[in-house]
Design a protein around this motif. Structure first.
Motif, PDB file in Angstrom:
ATOM      1  N   ASP A  77      24.439   3.338  18.663  1.00  0.00           N
ATOM      2  CA  ASP A  77      23.902   4.448  17.876  1.00  0.00           C
ATOM      3  C   ASP A  77      22.397   4.599  18.106  1.00  0.00           C
ATOM      4  N   ARG A  78      22.053   5.530  18.946  1.00  0.00           N
ATOM      5  CA  ARG A  78      20.651   5.796  19.293  1.00  0.00           C
ATOM      6  C   ARG A  78      19.826   6.156  18.057  1.00  0.00           C
ATOM      7  N   LYS A  79      20.418   6.932  17.142  1.00  0.00           N
ATOM      8  CA  LYS A  79      19.667   7.391  15.958  1.00  0.00           C
ATOM      9  C   LYS A  79      19.231   6.234  15.071  1.00  0.00           C
ATOM     10  N   VAL A  80      20.052   5.216  14.943  1.00  0.00           N
ATOM     11  CA  VAL A  80      19.670   4.092  14.091  1.00  0.00           C
ATOM     12  C   VAL A  80      18.455   3.377  14.678  1.00  0.00           C
ATOM     13  N   TRP A  81      18.355   3.338  15.996  1.00  0.00           N
ATOM     14  CA  TRP A  81      17.214   2.690  16.645  1.00  0.00           C
ATOM     15  C   TRP A  81      15.954   3.535  16.540  1.00  0.00           C
TER      16      TRP A  81
END
Length: 194
Positions: free
Chosen positions: A112-116
């Motif tokens: 999950d790119r958004k969490v990073w």
């Protein structure tokens, strides 16, 4: 009337226990939220006293101990030890679901790119554009180590936060995770929760 659901987990290590314990709790909540059979009260995951890297007899003993207070048991092993899950499942006769990533659990943290994006200083260039492609990463631990921001925190400090915030729908695009969810759903149906 509410029916309790207490998950139990035997995992390979501390970071796996942290991340997967939270993830199992969240996924069970999502799966049982709209149960037509009953209202389900999911409890936090109980963690076994031993690690799944131990010999099969110790893992079986840990599962038996958990079975006294847990309704559904999870055994985590990375790909090198995946055969152990089936061996302990057959030996115990307990409701056991394997949690087996294609390579290592760390790959799931990278889906999950958004969490990073929520961690200032994360190196997003190393994350695959498509969540399912985390399974192609040859060394997920090494990539995770390079993705985390260069601050005074250790990589393991991110496992809890990612576990609490990762988008389960994004993670479901990872084939091994989707297979685990399907197996968990089947086990819940067999136990009368769904």
């Amino acid at each position: 009337m509410s029916r309790p659901l207490v998950p139990g987990l035997v995992a390979e290590g501390e970071t796996d226990e942290i991340f997967l314990g939270i993830l199992i709790f969240r996924q069970l909540q999502q799966l049982t939220w709209a149960s037509a059979r009953c209202a389900v009260n999911v409890a936090p995951s109980e963690i076994a006293s031993c690690r799944s890297i131990r010999d099969e007899d110790r893992v079986i003993e840990a599962l038996s101990d958990l079975a006294g207070e847990c309704h559904l048991l999870f055994v985590h092993n990375d790909y090198r030890e995946r055969r152990k899950v089936e061996a302990v499942r057959q030996a115990t006769g307990l409701p056991v679901v394997g949690v087996v990533p294609v390579r290592e659990t760390e790959a799931w943290l990278l889906a999950d790119r958004k969490v990073w994006m929520g961690f200032k200083g994360s190196d997003l260039r190393l994350l695959p554009a498509n969540p399912r492609d985390v399974e192609r990463i040859a060394d997920p631990k090494q990539v995770l180590d390079r993705v985390v921001p260069r601050q005074n925190q250790h990589v393991r400090d991110y496992f809890e936060s990612i576990g609490r915030n990762i988008d389960l729908d994004v993670l479901a695009q990872v084939p091994a995770y989707a297979a685990w969810v399907a197996e968990t759903e089947s086990a819940l149906k067999g136990l009368g929760y769904l």
